[in-house]
Design a protein around this motif. Structure first.
Motif, PDB file in Angstrom:
ATOM      1  N   ALA A  11      23.333  39.574  45.320  1.00 41.94           N
ATOM      2  CA  ALA A  11      22.184  38.905  44.702  1.00 41.94           C
ATOM      3  C   ALA A  11      20.894  39.557  45.190  1.00 41.94           C
ATOM      4  N   GLY A  12      19.992  39.822  44.248  1.00 43.16           N
ATOM      5  CA  GLY A  12      18.736  40.478  44.587  1.00 43.16           C
ATOM      6  C   GLY A  12      18.750  41.967  44.374  1.00 43.16           C
ATOM      7  N   ASP A  13      19.894  42.523  43.935  1.00 41.48           N
ATOM      8  CA  ASP A  13      19.991  43.957  43.680  1.00 41.48           C
ATOM      9  C   ASP A  13      19.533  44.279  42.263  1.00 41.48           C
ATOM     10  N   ALA A  14      18.939  45.447  42.104  1.00 46.45           N
ATOM     11  CA  ALA A  14      18.584  45.967  40.773  1.00 46.45           C
ATOM     12  C   ALA A  14      19.337  47.269  40.563  1.00 46.45           C
ATOM     13  N   ASP A  61      21.946  36.913  39.196  1.00 43.91           N
ATOM     14  CA  ASP A  61      22.137  37.515  40.517  1.00 43.91           C
ATOM     15  C   ASP A  61      21.607  38.942  40.574  1.00 43.91           C
ATOM     16  N   ILE A  62      21.899  39.688  39.501  1.00 51.35           N
ATOM     17  CA  ILE A  62      21.665  41.132  39.505  1.00 51.35           C
ATOM     18  C   ILE A  62      20.817  41.500  38.292  1.00 51.35           C
ATOM     19  N   LEU A  63      19.893  42.409  38.489  1.00 49.26           N
ATOM     20  CA  LEU A  63      19.081  42.945  37.400  1.00 49.26           C
ATOM     21  C   LEU A  63      19.590  44.345  37.067  1.00 49.26           C
ATOM     22  N   ILE A  64      19.868  44.575  35.797  1.00 44.76           N
ATOM     23  CA  ILE A  64      20.214  45.925  35.336  1.00 44.76           C
ATOM     24  C   ILE A  64      19.064  46.388  34.461  1.00 44.76           C
ATOM     25  N   ALA A  65      18.525  47.553  34.765  1.00 45.18           N
ATOM     26  CA  ALA A  65      17.303  47.967  34.079  1.00 45.18           C
ATOM     27  C   ALA A  65      17.250  49.474  33.921  1.00 45.18           C
ATOM     28  N   THR A  66      16.449  49.901  32.965  1.00 42.23           N
ATOM     29  CA  THR A  66      16.095  51.308  32.869  1.00 42.23           C
ATOM     30  C   THR A  66      14.818  51.519  33.675  1.00 42.23           C
ATOM     31  N   ASP A  67      14.239  52.714  33.563  1.00 44.28           N
ATOM     32  CA  ASP A  67      12.991  52.971  34.278  1.00 44.28           C
ATOM     33  C   ASP A  67      11.832  52.192  33.688  1.00 44.28           C
ATOM     34  N   ALA A  68      12.118  51.298  32.714  1.00 49.56           N
ATOM     35  CA  ALA A  68      11.075  50.408  32.194  1.00 49.56           C
ATOM     36  C   ALA A  68      10.530  49.495  33.284  1.00 49.56           C
ATOM     37  N   LEU A  79      23.889  48.187  28.919  1.00 51.77           N
ATOM     38  CA  LEU A  79      24.783  47.182  28.347  1.00 51.77           C
ATOM     39  C   LEU A  79      26.228  47.381  28.805  1.00 51.77           C
ATOM     40  N   ASP A  80      26.630  48.635  29.047  1.00 54.96           N
ATOM     41  CA  ASP A  80      27.972  48.882  29.600  1.00 54.96           C
ATOM     42  C   ASP A  80      28.091  48.267  30.996  1.00 54.96           C
ATOM     43  N   LEU A  81      27.071  48.479  31.813  1.00 52.15           N
ATOM     44  CA  LEU A  81      27.091  47.914  33.171  1.00 52.15           C
ATOM     45  C   LEU A  81      27.024  46.394  33.122  1.00 52.15           C
ATOM     46  N   ARG A  82      26.253  45.873  32.191  1.00 52.73           N
ATOM     47  CA  ARG A  82      26.177  44.414  32.020  1.00 52.73           C
ATOM     48  C   ARG A  82      27.560  43.853  31.720  1.00 52.73           C
ATOM     49  N   ALA A  83      28.288  44.492  30.785  1.00 54.35           N
ATOM     50  CA  ALA A  83      29.626  44.019  30.419  1.00 54.35           C
ATOM     51  C   ALA A  83      30.574  44.096  31.613  1.00 54.35           C
ATOM     52  N   ALA A  84      30.488  45.197  32.395  1.00 51.49           N
ATOM     53  CA  ALA A  84      31.376  45.362  33.552  1.00 51.49           C
ATOM     54  C   ALA A  84      31.121  44.290  34.610  1.00 51.49           C
ATOM     55  N   LEU A  85      29.852  43.955  34.846  1.00 53.80           N
ATOM     56  CA  LEU A  85      29.543  42.932  35.850  1.00 53.80           C
ATOM     57  C   LEU A  85      29.869  41.535  35.342  1.00 53.80           C
ATOM     58  N   MET A  86      29.682  41.297  34.049  1.00 54.23           N
ATOM     59  CA  MET A  86      30.043  39.994  33.496  1.00 54.23           C
ATOM     60  C   MET A  86      31.538  39.748  33.624  1.00 54.23           C
ATOM     61  N   ARG A 134      33.294  40.630  35.972  1.00 53.39           N
ATOM     62  CA  ARG A 134      33.511  40.263  37.375  1.00 53.39           C
ATOM     63  C   ARG A 134      32.893  38.909  37.715  1.00 53.39           C
ATOM     64  N   GLY A 135      32.382  38.215  36.690  1.00 54.30           N
ATOM     65  CA  GLY A 135      31.828  36.884  36.904  1.00 54.30           C
ATOM     66  C   GLY A 135      30.422  36.857  37.461  1.00 54.30           C
ATOM     67  N   ARG A 136      29.697  38.003  37.393  1.00 51.97           N
ATOM     68  CA  ARG A 136      28.341  38.043  37.923  1.00 51.97           C
ATOM     69  C   ARG A 136      27.345  37.600  36.859  1.00 51.97           C
ATOM     70  N   ARG A 137      26.272  36.970  37.300  1.00 50.42           N
ATOM     71  CA  ARG A 137      25.178  36.576  36.399  1.00 50.42           C
ATOM     72  C   ARG A 137      24.171  37.708  36.360  1.00 50.42           C
ATOM     73  N   VAL A 138      23.833  38.160  35.159  1.00 45.00           N
ATOM     74  CA  VAL A 138      23.086  39.399  35.003  1.00 45.00           C
ATOM     75  C   VAL A 138      21.856  39.190  34.128  1.00 45.00           C
ATOM     76  N   ALA A 139      20.755  39.818  34.513  1.00 41.54           N
ATOM     77  CA  ALA A 139      19.566  39.940  33.669  1.00 41.54           C
ATOM     78  C   ALA A 139      19.385  41.424  33.347  1.00 41.54           C
ATOM     79  N   VAL A 140      18.811  41.728  32.200  1.00 39.88           N
ATOM     80  CA  VAL A 140      18.630  43.129  31.814  1.00 39.88           C
ATOM     81  C   VAL A 140      17.197  43.376  31.362  1.00 39.88           C
TER      82      VAL A 140
END
Length: 812
Positions: free
Chosen positions: A501-504, A552-559, A514-521, A523-529
């Protein structure tokens, strides 16, 4: 009973089929059901049917009710029914019927021996429902369906449009069906003719402008002919070229590094009346020089200087002189008239660069805050409000005017150049190096009409800002800040299942996010993108979910490199290479520092950690880039581009109302590649839009330039759509805002639907941008804003689905 129409079973199973003496309960139930219903099945259907019957059997039973058997048989056959519908609809050109529509129709069929007629009968109410979802009227439904098809790059022919209109008329019970269908077909035929005409006219005009330019270039003369045309001496011609009095129309670089100069004879002839005054000034100059004793031999200079070296103190062509891009700073007269003072505040991410500047802005009687993004302009406005100052807002697509306010928060491209203020802030000055938007920062820094200008940015921008201050003649103070919390590189890579939790997690494409989002979901992780295609509102909402702990986790581009207040404990790079629009390359030092610097939040995460995902690279790459000194930029000439005033002036000079012709001349003649002070922005998209607009009659030059500046997504047919809007504008029509399109329930939406909604949002951005500039042609701004809100809410709902998915798993 007969086999379904459209299928050709070679073998069927029935009561007479040979079965072993000992059978399973499911096979026994199947045998009994086939005998009782007199239905036949194909051998390939048997395994799936047995599984379904087995699940339906009660313990110890060897039979199922007929309705259960028929339901199971229909379920087995539905995939083939949908394929039959796909084959039939595609063969007769009904491409507006989607796979989802066909599957929905197949699911409604309850006759296991359904014919093609039965399948199309089931499809009819499905399509009627879809048409009604697209609009409240047949016309709206037709437009909505055409827009949906355009999302996938498909355009209906006139005949296909007529068939679609007929289906819509049936769904809406249109009384005069023939009239509705006829008008739809005529409209499509007219659109196709107009599109072809626009393209043909544009091609002809481009050829004409290119021919005009070639004729002008072929009319140019070399230096040897200049004295005869001007009626002056060779020496005088050299002197006046060196003094920027005679414009050099074109310079051709030779193999030996020397330049071949060419001149416009018409321009030379027009200069003849000025020659007596030039000679008088020269004589007075030399008289003064002799009196001061600068000629050591006591004689008048016998020789004039040779032609200047490449790139030094020589006027460009007449077009360049009119554009004045080689004297760009002087273009901003209000700023040059002020006694400006610049304070450059630099530092890494999380160093508090904006705090002091915002305090000074809030205390000033009037002020201006310029941000790189609409989201950040809003944040500047909120920061001023927190300091007790109400500010207006101005972005490309949004205006919020506060009556009586003397403060404005805006995006950089919306910088006002004519109203002096006490204090101005320009953020993210390292954007000066951006090939697409850098010219906007050049204009803002040179032209912001502020007595005290604060420029904020990364340390890499220091030499460029110094150069701009020098070109403007403005004094500059420099403040260098350090991070408020330490930043360090992790010693080991991080595996996906080790994220906390707290990782980006940082990727460099929407697909990877979106691929990483699907992989973490999974695993039961709550994800923001967060990625660039999302609107600022959705990005902010996702950031809030992450900051609040709802994700828990933020997945982001260089945006995330600019804007967005994020409470990140650790930044983990999922890749150390990115495609920058031109090539795939390693991340730069500045990119690793800018993005990695998001780790650590003063007061919450006292130490920021930057890591790399396992198998994506080495921790050493991160460590070396974080510890490296800024690389001096290869280029210190700021990017510039013309504005509407310059475009009009050049058009007048060359006697053309063609925007394509004006921009082509600017490209060829305005700034030399080796100009000592400035670089011309490539203006690739404006040039492409101007080229396409050549075929649109009825728009003046300024209107065309406005369209050329409109932000469109060329990957979504943005330029062709913009030209269509421009043609309607020229014809006096009113242009309605794009709709949301079909939005399925968020829990049923996939990537395709999400991408479609993102594209619709970008179209609305372009429409709203134009609505602020042509309100009579784009009149329904309130409706467009409402549609934008609906799209943002739907996209955010889709992205939030994983939290509900996790709760459902936990309940199981």
């Amino acid at each position: 009973m007969n086999a379904p129409s459209g299928s050709r079973p070679t073998n069927t199973l029935s009561l007479a089929s040979a079965l072993p003496e000992t059978t399973s309960p499911a096979r026994a139930a199947l045998q009994t059901a086939l005998a009782r219903t007199a239905l036949s099945i194909e051998p390939r259907e048997e395994p799936a049917l047995l599984r379904r019957i087995g699940r339906a059997l009660a313990p110890g039973a060897q039979d199922v009710p007929d309705e259960v058997f028929i339901s199971a048989l229909c379920a087995v056959r539905r995939k083939r029914w949908a394929s039959r519908l796909m084959d039939q609809t595609r063969r007769d050109g009904r491409i507006w019927i989607s796979r989802e529509d066909m599957e929905q129709a197949a699911n409604a069929v309850e006759n296991p021996d359904a014919t093609d007629d039965d399948l199309f009968a089931a499809l009819k109410p499905v399509m009627a429902t879809r048409f009604h979802e697209l609009g409240d009227t047949p016309k709206e439904a037709l437009a909505g369906m055409q827009a949906d098809l355009l999302d996938t790059g498909r355009i209906l022919s006139a005949g296909q449009t007529a068939r679609l209109a007929d289906a819509i008329a049936d769904a809406f019970n249109v009384s005069d069906r023939d009239r509705f269908v006829g008008r739809a077909q005529e409209a499509e035929e007219a659109r196709a003719r107009q599109e072809a005409s626009i393209e043909q006219t544009a091609r002809a005009r481009r050829e004409s402008e290119e021919k005009r330019l070639e004729e002008w270039e072929s009319s140019l003369v070399r230096f040897q002919e200049v004295p005869a045309i001007l009626r002056c001496s060779h020496r005088e011609a050299l002197r006046w070229i060196a003094e920027n009095r005679i414009p050099v129309a074109r310079r051709i670089l030779q193999k030996d590094g020397q330049e071949l100069w060419e001149f416009d004879p018409n321009e030379l002839i027009a200069l003849r009346p000025a020659l007596p005054e030039w000679r008088r000034i020269s004589e007075e100059f030399f008289d003064r020089k002799e009196k001061r004793g600068r000629d050591r031999d006591g004689r008048r200079d016998a020789q004039l200087p040779e032609p200047p070296k490449v790139g030094k103190h020589v006027a460009n062509s007449v077009i360049a002189r009119v554009a004045a891009l080689d004297r760009y700073a002087a273009h901003f007269r209000t700023a040059r008239a002020l006694d400006r003072r610049i304070t450059l505040v630099t530092g890494p991410t999380n160093s508090g660069k904006s705090h002091t500047a915002l305090d000074a802005l809030a205390k000033a009687e009037s002020g201006l805050a310029l941000a790189p993004l609409r989201l950040l302009a809003h944040e500047f406005r909120e920061a001023l409000a927190a300091r007790g100052v109400e500010a207006s807002l101005s972005t490309g697509e949004e205006r919020m005017i506060v009556e009586g306010s003397k403060h404005l928060a805006a995006t950089v491209e919306m910088c006002p150049f004519f109203n002096p203020v006490d204090v101005a802030i320009i953020d993210e000055a390292q954007m000066l190096f951006d090939p697409d938007r850098g010219a906007a920062w050049t204009a803002a820094i040179m032209g912001a009409p502020a007595r005290h200008l604060y420029i904020l940015g990364a340390p890499e921008c220091i030499p460029m800002v110094r150069r701009i201050a020098e070109l403007c003649g403005d004094p500059i103070d420099e403040i260098s800040l350090q991070r408020k919390s330490p930043l360090k590189a992790a010693s080991a890579p991080v595996r996906l299942n080790e994220l906390k939790a707290g990782d980006a997690l940082i990727a460099f494409s929407r697909r990877e996010v979106l691929d990483l989002r699907a992989a973490l979901m999974e695993r039961g992780r709550r994800v923001a993108v967060v990625y660039g295609a999302l609107s600022p509102e959705v990005r902010r909402a996702e950031a809030q979910r992450f900051n609040s702990g709802a994700a828990d986790i933020l997945i982001a581009t260089d945006a995330i490199g600019m804007g967005l207040n994020l409470s990140i404990r650790r930044v983990v790079f999922a890749a150390l290479r990115k495609f920058d629009g031109r090539q795939t390359r390693d991340l730069s030092i500045q990119e690793v520092k800018q993005i990695g610097g998001r780790a650590g939040r003063y007061g919450k995460h006292e130490e920021g950690i930057v890591a790399v995902l396992a198998d994506a690279g080495t921790p050493r790459f991160i460590r070396d880039h974080l510890n490296a000194d800024p690389i001096p930029p290869d280029e210190l000439r700021p990017l510039v581009q013309p504005d509407a005033d310059i475009v009009r002036a050049i058009a007048t000079e060359i006697g053309s109302d063609s925007l394509y012709g004006v921009l082509a001349r600017i490209r060829r003649a305005v700034l030399r590649h080796d100009d000592p002070n400035y670089r011309l922005s490539d203006m690739e998209q404006p040039f492409a839009i101007a080229s396409a607009l050549e075929g649109v009659e009825g728009l003046d030059l300024t209107q065309r330039w406005t369209y050329a500046m409109c932000p469109v997504d060329d990957r979504d047919n943005g330029i062709s759509r913009l030209v269509g809007w421009a043609a309607e504008h020229a014809a006096g029509a009113r242009i309605p805002p794009p709709g949301t399109g079909r939005l399925p329930p968020p829990d049923r939406a996939g990537r395709e639907e999400l991408e479609r909604a993102e594209k619709r949002h970008k179209r609305l951005v372009a429409w709203r941008w134009l609505a602020l500039r042509f309100p009579e042609t784009y009149p329904d701004l309130e409706s467009a804003e409402d549609t934008t809100r609906k799209l943002n809410e739907w996209i955010e709902s889709v992205l939030r689905q994983q939290s509900r998915t996790r709760k459902q798993k936990e309940r199981r």
